[in-house]
Write a protein that holds these residues in place. Structure first.
Motif, PDB file in Angstrom:
ATOM      1  N   GLY A 191       0.811  -1.216   0.000  1.00 31.66           N
ATOM      2  CA  GLY A 191       0.000   0.000   0.000  1.00 31.66           C
ATOM      3  C   GLY A 191       0.839   1.258   0.000  1.00 31.66           C
ATOM      4  O   GLY A 191       0.533   2.232  -0.710  1.00 31.66           O
ATOM      5  N   ALA A 192       1.914   1.269   0.786  1.00 28.97           N
ATOM      6  CA  ALA A 192       2.790   2.439   0.818  1.00 28.97           C
ATOM      7  C   ALA A 192       3.488   2.621  -0.528  1.00 28.97           C
ATOM      8  O   ALA A 192       3.598   3.744  -1.049  1.00 28.97           O
ATOM      9  CB  ALA A 192       3.808   2.290   1.940  1.00 28.97           C
ATOM     10  N   ASP A 282       6.137  10.193   3.687  1.00 31.95           N
ATOM     11  CA  ASP A 282       5.695  11.334   4.489  1.00 31.95           C
ATOM     12  C   ASP A 282       4.894  12.310   3.639  1.00 31.95           C
ATOM     13  O   ASP A 282       3.913  12.904   4.101  1.00 31.95           O
ATOM     14  CB  ASP A 282       6.893  12.050   5.110  1.00 31.95           C
ATOM     15  CG  ASP A 282       7.535  11.253   6.232  1.00 31.95           C
ATOM     16  OD1 ASP A 282       6.856  10.353   6.778  1.00 31.95           O
ATOM     17  OD2 ASP A 282       8.708  11.519   6.561  1.00 31.95           O
ATOM     18  N   SER A 283       5.300  12.473   2.391  1.00 29.25           N
ATOM     19  CA  SER A 283       4.562  13.354   1.486  1.00 29.25           C
ATOM     20  C   SER A 283       3.159  12.827   1.236  1.00 29.25           C
ATOM     21  O   SER A 283       2.184  13.600   1.202  1.00 29.25           O
ATOM     22  CB  SER A 283       5.325  13.489   0.168  1.00 29.25           C
ATOM     23  OG  SER A 283       4.585  14.231  -0.786  1.00 29.25           O
ATOM     24  N   VAL A 284       3.041  11.495   1.075  1.00 29.61           N
ATOM     25  CA  VAL A 284       1.726  10.876   0.889  1.00 29.61           C
ATOM     26  C   VAL A 284       0.858  11.077   2.134  1.00 29.61           C
ATOM     27  O   VAL A 284      -0.325  11.440   2.039  1.00 29.61           O
ATOM     28  CB  VAL A 284       1.884   9.372   0.588  1.00 29.61           C
ATOM     29  CG1 VAL A 284       0.528   8.668   0.634  1.00 29.61           C
ATOM     30  CG2 VAL A 284       2.531   9.164  -0.771  1.00 29.61           C
ATOM     31  N   ARG A 285       1.434  10.849   3.295  1.00 26.16           N
ATOM     32  CA  ARG A 285       0.683  11.006   4.545  1.00 26.16           C
ATOM     33  C   ARG A 285       0.154  12.429   4.692  1.00 26.16           C
ATOM     34  O   ARG A 285      -1.003  12.639   5.081  1.00 26.16           O
ATOM     35  CB  ARG A 285       1.573  10.669   5.739  1.00 26.16           C
ATOM     36  CG  ARG A 285       1.992   9.213   5.838  1.00 26.16           C
ATOM     37  CD  ARG A 285       3.141   9.040   6.805  1.00 26.16           C
ATOM     38  NE  ARG A 285       2.777   9.482   8.143  1.00 26.16           N
ATOM     39  CZ  ARG A 285       3.632   9.986   9.016  1.00 26.16           C
ATOM     40  NH1 ARG A 285       4.910  10.165   8.702  1.00 26.16           N
ATOM     41  NH2 ARG A 285       3.224  10.339  10.216  1.00 26.16           N
ATOM     42  N   LYS A 345     -10.173  -6.985   0.245  1.00 28.86           N
ATOM     43  CA  LYS A 345     -10.751  -6.784   1.580  1.00 28.86           C
ATOM     44  C   LYS A 345      -9.817  -5.982   2.477  1.00 28.86           C
ATOM     45  O   LYS A 345     -10.234  -5.020   3.134  1.00 28.86           O
ATOM     46  CB  LYS A 345     -11.052  -8.156   2.201  1.00 28.86           C
ATOM     47  CG  LYS A 345     -11.252  -8.156   3.704  1.00 28.86           C
ATOM     48  CD  LYS A 345     -11.313  -9.578   4.238  1.00 28.86           C
ATOM     49  CE  LYS A 345     -11.223  -9.630   5.755  1.00 28.86           C
ATOM     50  NZ  LYS A 345     -11.305 -11.011   6.277  1.00 28.86           N
ATOM     51  N   TRP A 346      -8.538  -6.379   2.523  1.00 32.42           N
ATOM     52  CA  TRP A 346      -7.626  -5.736   3.466  1.00 32.42           C
ATOM     53  C   TRP A 346      -7.189  -4.358   2.993  1.00 32.42           C
ATOM     54  O   TRP A 346      -7.005  -3.446   3.822  1.00 32.42           O
ATOM     55  CB  TRP A 346      -6.434  -6.648   3.737  1.00 32.42           C
ATOM     56  CG  TRP A 346      -6.849  -7.869   4.509  1.00 32.42           C
ATOM     57  CD1 TRP A 346      -6.869  -9.160   4.076  1.00 32.42           C
ATOM     58  CD2 TRP A 346      -7.338  -7.892   5.857  1.00 32.42           C
ATOM     59  NE1 TRP A 346      -7.333  -9.991   5.066  1.00 32.42           N
ATOM     60  CE2 TRP A 346      -7.627  -9.245   6.166  1.00 32.42           C
ATOM     61  CE3 TRP A 346      -7.558  -6.923   6.818  1.00 32.42           C
ATOM     62  CZ2 TRP A 346      -8.127  -9.630   7.410  1.00 32.42           C
ATOM     63  CZ3 TRP A 346      -8.055  -7.296   8.057  1.00 32.42           C
ATOM     64  CH2 TRP A 346      -8.335  -8.638   8.339  1.00 32.42           C
ATOM     65  N   PHE A 347      -7.023  -4.153   1.691  1.00 32.87           N
ATOM     66  CA  PHE A 347      -6.738  -2.796   1.222  1.00 32.87           C
ATOM     67  C   PHE A 347      -7.911  -1.863   1.560  1.00 32.87           C
ATOM     68  O   PHE A 347      -7.700  -0.720   1.991  1.00 32.87           O
ATOM     69  CB  PHE A 347      -6.465  -2.783  -0.281  1.00 32.87           C
ATOM     70  CG  PHE A 347      -5.075  -3.177  -0.645  1.00 32.87           C
ATOM     71  CD1 PHE A 347      -3.986  -2.409  -0.236  1.00 32.87           C
ATOM     72  CD2 PHE A 347      -4.825  -4.323  -1.396  1.00 32.87           C
ATOM     73  CE1 PHE A 347      -2.691  -2.774  -0.567  1.00 32.87           C
ATOM     74  CE2 PHE A 347      -3.535  -4.693  -1.722  1.00 32.87           C
ATOM     75  CZ  PHE A 347      -2.464  -3.923  -1.308  1.00 32.87           C
ATOM     76  N   LEU A 355      -5.363   4.669   6.894  1.00 32.37           N
ATOM     77  CA  LEU A 355      -3.961   4.261   6.969  1.00 32.37           C
ATOM     78  C   LEU A 355      -3.318   4.270   5.594  1.00 32.37           C
ATOM     79  O   LEU A 355      -2.103   4.366   5.464  1.00 32.37           O
ATOM     80  CB  LEU A 355      -3.849   2.872   7.602  1.00 32.37           C
ATOM     81  CG  LEU A 355      -4.365   2.761   9.041  1.00 32.37           C
ATOM     82  CD1 LEU A 355      -4.385   1.298   9.480  1.00 32.37           C
ATOM     83  CD2 LEU A 355      -3.499   3.604   9.987  1.00 32.37           C
ATOM     84  N   LEU A 356      -4.152   4.122   4.563  1.00 25.59           N
ATOM     85  CA  LEU A 356      -3.731   4.241   3.167  1.00 25.59           C
ATOM     86  C   LEU A 356      -4.668   5.208   2.471  1.00 25.59           C
ATOM     87  O   LEU A 356      -5.822   5.381   2.901  1.00 25.59           O
ATOM     88  CB  LEU A 356      -3.784   2.879   2.464  1.00 25.59           C
ATOM     89  CG  LEU A 356      -2.750   1.844   2.895  1.00 25.59           C
ATOM     90  CD1 LEU A 356      -3.027   0.502   2.217  1.00 25.59           C
ATOM     91  CD2 LEU A 356      -1.320   2.306   2.594  1.00 25.59           C
ATOM     92  N   PRO A 357      -4.224   5.848   1.381  1.00 24.50           N
ATOM     93  CA  PRO A 357      -5.099   6.792   0.667  1.00 24.50           C
ATOM     94  C   PRO A 357      -6.317   6.091   0.081  1.00 24.50           C
ATOM     95  O   PRO A 357      -6.268   4.895  -0.230  1.00 24.50           O
ATOM     96  CB  PRO A 357      -4.195   7.329  -0.453  1.00 24.50           C
ATOM     97  CG  PRO A 357      -2.802   7.028  -0.019  1.00 24.50           C
ATOM     98  CD  PRO A 357      -2.875   5.777   0.796  1.00 24.50           C
ATOM     99  N   PRO A 358      -7.414   6.802  -0.069  1.00 23.50           N
ATOM    100  CA  PRO A 358      -8.596   6.213  -0.718  1.00 23.50           C
ATOM    101  C   PRO A 358      -8.286   5.875  -2.170  1.00 23.50           C
ATOM    102  O   PRO A 358      -7.422   6.506  -2.791  1.00 23.50           O
ATOM    103  CB  PRO A 358      -9.658   7.322  -0.618  1.00 23.50           C
ATOM    104  CG  PRO A 358      -8.865   8.587  -0.487  1.00 23.50           C
ATOM    105  CD  PRO A 358      -7.633   8.227   0.279  1.00 23.50           C
ATOM    106  N   PRO A 359      -8.952   4.866  -2.721  1.00 18.42           N
ATOM    107  CA  PRO A 359      -8.656   4.468  -4.108  1.00 18.42           C
ATOM    108  C   PRO A 359      -9.104   5.528  -5.113  1.00 18.42           C
ATOM    109  O   PRO A 359     -10.014   6.284  -4.837  1.00 18.42           O
ATOM    110  CB  PRO A 359      -9.440   3.170  -4.272  1.00 18.42           C
ATOM    111  CG  PRO A 359     -10.559   3.284  -3.290  1.00 18.42           C
ATOM    112  CD  PRO A 359     -10.018   4.060  -2.123  1.00 18.42           C
TER     113      PRO A 359
END
Length: 359
Positions: A191-192, A282-285, A345-347, A355-359
């Motif tokens: 995901g990252a 960090d930029s993504v976060r 499911k887990w993504f 915790l991860l960006p929306p699709p």
């Protein structure tokens, strides 16, 4: 009054957290989480404990006297991960952690009924040789290869002699589920990587090497197998492989992963995930206001594990890594899951939790 009390050792790890969630929702069941840090979002009693500290384990045992089931999912991994699988320090430490906990627990918890121990396909030497396909429990074991599995199993069988409790050893394959900062959870790692790539465009190339047919298991399915094993007569003192029930290869499943993170698959483009930059993450976060921590805390050793699983740098197809689950099904556990749906499911869960960006 709870009919059983389940102690989950390693409650913040991939397997332990899934087991903790499952037993926390089970009727007539008290669950105790044992780990160095508190597991998030679970209403359960938590015991802070370092299993390498024998004195602390002895002190904690008195408060665990009513435990009836132990799920031992604690794990010590060395930096470098794959190289550490054959390191004497890893073998000794993992063996000592189990005995540190179980020796005093057996004296305190006189009503103990069952112990679940986790192994994996390294029992068949998947990390050092091609598997005999399919690998079978008791027939394909690679006892000649030093492994902490054997240290733990031999100890467990020794203390089991002439006692009324029993054990089950489960050997899951690649486990996918919910954990942050673990050694071997691919959702944060993939995901990252995908989130960083997405800042450059909509295409997500497959970053690994030549394909190998293998298997995976959903962490929630594994938790239900753990619960089944704790009560099933057919699971007493037995060893079982556990999988989703199907097979996959990374290039074949990559389009589903790309879609799950809101991207499109592209031509293969080998990329060493271990080289992923913390500043890029960090930029993504910051851009998506994520709740996930810095890269090292988010992925743990899982970037290296992803490179290993996807065979980065390999140009020839690998030997299939397939285990038989016939023994488990004949014993009475029949659950299956589509591996592609498992990844989706887990993504989706990690995206929902920001915790991860929306699709």
């Amino acid at each position: 009054m709870a009919q059983k009390t389940v102690l989950v050792a390693g409650a913040t790890g991939l397997v332990g957290y899934a087991a903790l969630k499952h037993f926390s929702q089970a009727p007539d069941c008290e669950v105790i989480a044992l780990s160095r840090r508190s597991p998030p979002g679970i209403k359960a009693r938590h015991v802070t404990l370092d299993l390498t500290d024998a004195a602390a384990c002895r002190d904690a045992a008195a408060s665990l006297s009513h435990v009836t089931h132990l799920v031992y999912a604690a794990l010590f991994e060395l930096p470098g991960l794959v190289d550490g699988w054959r390191d004497d320090r890893q073998i000794e430490t993992n063996g000592r952690m189990l005995s540190n906990l179980l020796d005093p627990l057996l004296k305190a918890a006189t009503g103990l009924r069952h112990v679940t121990l986790l192994q994996g396909t390294k029992a068949y030497g998947v990390h050092v040789r091609p598997l005999a396909v399919p690998a079978r429990e008791g027939r394909s074991d690679m006892r000649e290869q030093p492994n902490f599995y054997w240290a733990q199993e031999d100890y467990l069988r020794g203390v089991r002699a002439a006692r009324t409790w029993c054990f089950t050893i489960l050997r899951p394959v690649l486990i996918i589920g919910e954990a942050i900062g673990g050694a071997m959870n691919l959702i944060p790692a993939l995901g990252a990587h995908a989130a960083v790539m997405r800042q450059r465009g909509p295409i997500l190339p497959y970053p690994g090497g030549a394909e190998r047919v293998s298997q995976a298991v959903d962490a929630d399915l594994l938790a239900r197998a753990i619960a089944w094993a704790g009560d099933a007569d057919a699971a007493r003192d037995q060893t079982f492989n556990v999988t989703n029930g199907d097979v996959f290869s990374w290039p074949n499943i990559w389009p589903a992963i790309a879609e799950a993170v809101g991207m499109q698959p592209g031509p293969d483009e080998p990329f060493l995930l271990q080289s992923l930059g913390s500043a890029d993450w960090d930029s993504v976060r910051q851009r998506h206001a994520l709740l996930s921590p810095a890269l090292a805390d988010f992925v743990g050793l899982s970037l290296e594990y992803a490179d290993y699983q996807m065979r980065y740098g390999h140009t020839e197809p690998g030997s299939p890594a397939i285990v038989s689950t016939i023994k488990l099904r004949q014993a009475g556990f029949h659950e299956v899951m589509d591996t592609e749906l498992m990844f989706r499911k887990w993504f989706k869960l990690f995206q929902h939790q920001r915790l991860l960006p929306p699709p």
